[in-house]
Design a protein around this motif. Structure first.
Motif, PDB file in Angstrom:
ATOM      1  N   ASN A 406       2.599 -73.110 -90.963  1.00  0.00           N
ATOM      2  CA  ASN A 406       2.594 -73.517 -92.367  1.00  0.00           C
ATOM      3  C   ASN A 406       3.969 -73.239 -92.952  1.00  0.00           C
ATOM      4  O   ASN A 406       4.489 -72.127 -92.800  1.00  0.00           O
ATOM      5  CB  ASN A 406       1.560 -72.724 -93.168  1.00  0.00           C
ATOM      6  CG  ASN A 406       0.246 -72.614 -92.432  1.00  0.00           C
ATOM      7  OD1 ASN A 406      -0.391 -73.612 -92.183  1.00  0.00           O
ATOM      8  ND2 ASN A 406      -0.137 -71.408 -92.055  1.00  0.00           N
ATOM      9  N   GLN A 408       6.610 -73.700 -96.449  1.00  0.00           N
ATOM     10  CA  GLN A 408       6.971 -74.168 -97.781  1.00  0.00           C
ATOM     11  C   GLN A 408       8.291 -74.925 -97.623  1.00  0.00           C
ATOM     12  O   GLN A 408       9.169 -74.521 -96.867  1.00  0.00           O
ATOM     13  CB  GLN A 408       7.145 -72.985 -98.729  1.00  0.00           C
ATOM     14  CG  GLN A 408       5.879 -72.174 -98.943  1.00  0.00           C
ATOM     15  CD  GLN A 408       4.817 -72.958 -99.700  1.00  0.00           C
ATOM     16  OE1 GLN A 408       5.142 -73.858-100.472  1.00  0.00           O
ATOM     17  NE2 GLN A 408       3.560 -72.618 -99.475  1.00  0.00           N
ATOM     18  N   TRP A 409       8.440 -76.024 -98.325  1.00  0.00           N
ATOM     19  CA  TRP A 409       9.568 -76.901 -98.047  1.00  0.00           C
ATOM     20  C   TRP A 409      10.262 -77.369 -99.319  1.00  0.00           C
ATOM     21  O   TRP A 409       9.695 -77.350-100.405  1.00  0.00           O
ATOM     22  CB  TRP A 409       9.105 -78.125 -97.252  1.00  0.00           C
ATOM     23  CG  TRP A 409       7.989 -78.877 -97.923  1.00  0.00           C
ATOM     24  CD1 TRP A 409       6.655 -78.627 -97.800  1.00  0.00           C
ATOM     25  CD2 TRP A 409       8.110 -79.956 -98.849  1.00  0.00           C
ATOM     26  NE1 TRP A 409       5.934 -79.484 -98.579  1.00  0.00           N
ATOM     27  CE2 TRP A 409       6.791 -80.319 -99.232  1.00  0.00           C
ATOM     28  CE3 TRP A 409       9.179 -80.662 -99.387  1.00  0.00           C
ATOM     29  CZ2 TRP A 409       6.540 -81.351-100.127  1.00  0.00           C
ATOM     30  CZ3 TRP A 409       8.935 -81.690-100.281  1.00  0.00           C
ATOM     31  CH2 TRP A 409       7.619 -82.031-100.637  1.00  0.00           C
ATOM     32  N   SER A 421       9.572 -80.839-103.522  1.00  0.00           N
ATOM     33  CA  SER A 421       9.362 -79.583-102.814  1.00  0.00           C
ATOM     34  C   SER A 421       7.900 -79.209-102.895  1.00  0.00           C
ATOM     35  O   SER A 421       7.152 -79.726-103.735  1.00  0.00           O
ATOM     36  CB  SER A 421      10.221 -78.466-103.414  1.00  0.00           C
ATOM     37  OG  SER A 421       9.732 -78.099-104.687  1.00  0.00           O
ATOM     38  N   SER A 422       7.468 -78.298-102.040  1.00  0.00           N
ATOM     39  CA  SER A 422       6.091 -77.827-102.105  1.00  0.00           C
ATOM     40  C   SER A 422       5.859 -77.048-103.398  1.00  0.00           C
ATOM     41  O   SER A 422       4.730 -76.999-103.903  1.00  0.00           O
ATOM     42  CB  SER A 422       5.769 -76.942-100.890  1.00  0.00           C
ATOM     43  OG  SER A 422       6.757 -75.940-100.700  1.00  0.00           O
ATOM     44  N   ASN A 425       4.263 -79.022-105.882  1.00  0.00           N
ATOM     45  CA  ASN A 425       2.939 -79.506-105.495  1.00  0.00           C
ATOM     46  C   ASN A 425       1.973 -78.339-105.298  1.00  0.00           C
ATOM     47  O   ASN A 425       1.299 -78.230-104.278  1.00  0.00           O
ATOM     48  CB  ASN A 425       3.034 -80.347-104.222  1.00  0.00           C
ATOM     49  CG  ASN A 425       3.804 -81.622-104.422  1.00  0.00           C
ATOM     50  OD1 ASN A 425       3.265 -82.628-104.850  1.00  0.00           O
ATOM     51  ND2 ASN A 425       5.113 -81.597-104.116  1.00  0.00           N
ATOM     52  N   SER A 427       2.527 -75.427-104.487  1.00  0.00           N
ATOM     53  CA  SER A 427       2.886 -74.627-103.312  1.00  0.00           C
ATOM     54  C   SER A 427       1.970 -74.885-102.119  1.00  0.00           C
ATOM     55  O   SER A 427       1.734 -73.998-101.292  1.00  0.00           O
ATOM     56  CB  SER A 427       2.881 -73.130-103.663  1.00  0.00           C
ATOM     57  OG  SER A 427       3.883 -72.833-104.611  1.00  0.00           O
ATOM     58  N   PRO A 429       1.332 -75.887 -98.571  1.00  0.00           N
ATOM     59  CA  PRO A 429       2.257 -75.892 -97.435  1.00  0.00           C
ATOM     60  C   PRO A 429       2.132 -77.154 -96.594  1.00  0.00           C
ATOM     61  O   PRO A 429       1.129 -77.860 -96.612  1.00  0.00           O
ATOM     62  CB  PRO A 429       1.802 -74.670 -96.629  1.00  0.00           C
ATOM     63  CG  PRO A 429       0.330 -74.590 -96.902  1.00  0.00           C
ATOM     64  CD  PRO A 429       0.179 -74.982 -98.350  1.00  0.00           C
ATOM     65  N   PHE A 430       3.202 -77.436 -95.841  1.00  0.00           N
ATOM     66  CA  PHE A 430       3.166 -78.484 -94.828  1.00  0.00           C
ATOM     67  C   PHE A 430       2.685 -77.816 -93.540  1.00  0.00           C
ATOM     68  O   PHE A 430       3.199 -76.782 -93.130  1.00  0.00           O
ATOM     69  CB  PHE A 430       4.558 -79.085 -94.641  1.00  0.00           C
ATOM     70  CG  PHE A 430       4.658 -80.060 -93.503  1.00  0.00           C
ATOM     71  CD1 PHE A 430       3.762 -81.111 -93.381  1.00  0.00           C
ATOM     72  CD2 PHE A 430       5.660 -79.932 -92.548  1.00  0.00           C
ATOM     73  CE1 PHE A 430       3.857 -82.013 -92.347  1.00  0.00           C
ATOM     74  CE2 PHE A 430       5.748 -80.830 -91.509  1.00  0.00           C
ATOM     75  CZ  PHE A 430       4.861 -81.876 -91.405  1.00  0.00           C
TER      76      PHE A 430
END
Length: 446
Positions: A406, A408-409, A421-422, A425, A427, A429-430
């Motif tokens: 996971n 954060q980006w 960015s996350s 959103n 936070s 995760p991708f």
């Protein structure tokens, strides 16, 4: 009962529009577009395309159709020259030699979608010229006179994206040579609304046309336009708007003026900052802010579903997502960051129990949000061009191939301009599996 993909459940949990009732979709390409533009646009991964964006919202991917059009097919519009004398008198028809081939393919695709779905009426998503051509195909309400089939037996709703619904102020300058004018005269506005067909017209308001020759370059597209002597995006828009409506200093999606995209009698939607197509007009630069982009579609899809009678409120049946969305929304209402993090951890735990290994364990989900010290390390640049830096070194099990990670980006341009960015959103995760070779997005590390 349909199997619900994890990706759909995850999107539902965070308020992304999810289809509650099933229906087939037919995408109608715009002028100059190819069907691949809605599948893998500009050679980008398929998950970027409109078909995948729709599938992530619950539409069955094998029931999402695109009118089969290749870029080379559009040369057939020149066949309108053989419509004598109508073409030369500005009285061409949409069913004539210039555009009749498109109208026929559209109707054949709708019939195919209807038949393969077992008799479900179709949702038409028509882009650019596909919008007024779809109206021409729907005609006066008779779909097939020979078999006594009405258009309302086949079509549930027409939603147009950046379509031209009016001819220029000087109709003699219209490039359709009367085809658009005649469509409007024969089937004005939301012509078949009384038969139960829904209409939605969606237009972008991103660029004001400006014919100023010297303008400061702001984007890569602007620089390309300047090198080609076209000035800037706003000057290119000015030229396009002038051709479409007769006036260049108006606002629109960079190709079609906003007011010209709005169909009388339809539900009208204005989208600030949204561009006309998959690319910056006249370039091969892809854009993530056109009508069918992942980050844009939820600003208009709920209205289309409502107009099509597919929203949960009108469907009348049980939705597998309703409780999940309400639960997730209740978790996210607090503004306190620690509360948000706790909420996301709860969502992670739910995903593990309900859908499989979304996270390796809830402990790992917790670890992601620990306020550890910021590491004093330098970024490492991978051969792929991606830079990485450990900001918060963990003390758990090392990530290895096959493990789910996971992150954060933050996505920025090389000049530092922040795209998304996350953090923007909630936070969220991708999530990806290390070493996955099944087409899942990940960052190349070698």
């Amino acid at each position: 009962m349909r199997n619900i993909p994890f990706s759909v459940l995850f999107l539902a949990a965070f308020g992304v529009t999810i289809v509650d009732a099933y229906c087939p979709v037919v995408i109608c390409p715009g002028f100059g577009n190819d069907e691949i533009d809605y599948d893998a646009p500009l050679k980008q991964p398929r998950e970027v395309g409109l078909r995948s964006v729709l599938a992530r919202r619950g539409f069955q991917e094998d029931q999402i159709y695109t009118v089969p059009v290749q870029r080379s097919d559009w040369i057939r519009v020149a066949g309108g020259l053989l419509d004598i004398p109508d073409f030369y008198l500005g009285n061409a028809k949409a069913t004539g030699k210039g555009y009749g081939w498109y109208v026929q393919r559209l109707k054949e695709t709708v019939d195919l979608a209807y038949e393969q779905s077992g008799g479900e009426k179709v949702l038409l998503l028509a882009h650019s010229a596909g919008g007024w051509l779809a109206r021409a195909a729907m005609a006066d309400g008779t779909w097939c006179e020979e078999n006594d089939i009405q258009t309302c037996d086949r079509v549930r709703c027409l939603a147009t994206m950046g379509a031209i619904h009016e001819e220029p102020m000087d109709a003699s300058t219209c490039v359709t040579r009367g085809a658009l004018k005649n469509t409007n005269e024969m089937y004005p506005g939301a012509f078949l609304k009384d038969t139960g067909i829904g209409y939605v017209s969606i237009g972008g308001a991103a660029i004001v046309g400006d014919d100023t020759k010297v303008q400061e370059s702001k984007t890569d597209a602007d620089e390309l336009y300047a090198n080609r002597g076209e000035g800037s995006a706003s000057r290119v828009a000015f030229t396009s708007y002038e051709a479409v409506c007769g006036k260049g200093d108006v606002i629109g999606d960079g190709v079609v003026p906003f007011n010209w995209s709005q169909l009388d009698g339809s539900q009208k939607i204005k989208l600030d900052g949204v561009l006309h197509s998959i690319n910056e007009a006249g370039t091969t630069f892809p854009t993530d802010r056109w009508y069918g982009s992942e980050g844009i579609i939820d600003s208009w899809l709920p209205s289309v579903l409502d107009e099509a009678g597919l929203s949960p409120a009108k469907a009348g049946g049980f939705s597998p997502f309703t409780g999940l969305q309400e639960w997730a929304s209740n978790l996210m209402v607090e503004s306190n960051s620690s509360t948000r993090r706790a909420a996301i951890r709860k969502v992670g735990a739910m995903m593990v129990l309900g859908t499989g290994s979304a996270f390796s364990s809830t402990g790992q989900a917790n670890a992601m949000y620990e306020n550890g010290p910021v590491a004093d390390t330098s970024p490492i640049r991978l051969p792929s061009g991606v830079s990485i830096q450990d900001l918060r070194p963990g003390d758990g099990e090392a990530a290895a191939e096959g493990k789910r990670v996971n992150i954060q980006w933050s996505l920025k341009r090389s000049n530092g301009y922040s795209i998304d960015s996350s953090a923007n959103n909630d936070s969220v995760p991708f999530i990806f599996a290390i070493g996955a070779k099944d087409g899942t997005r990940a960052i190349a590390g070698k």
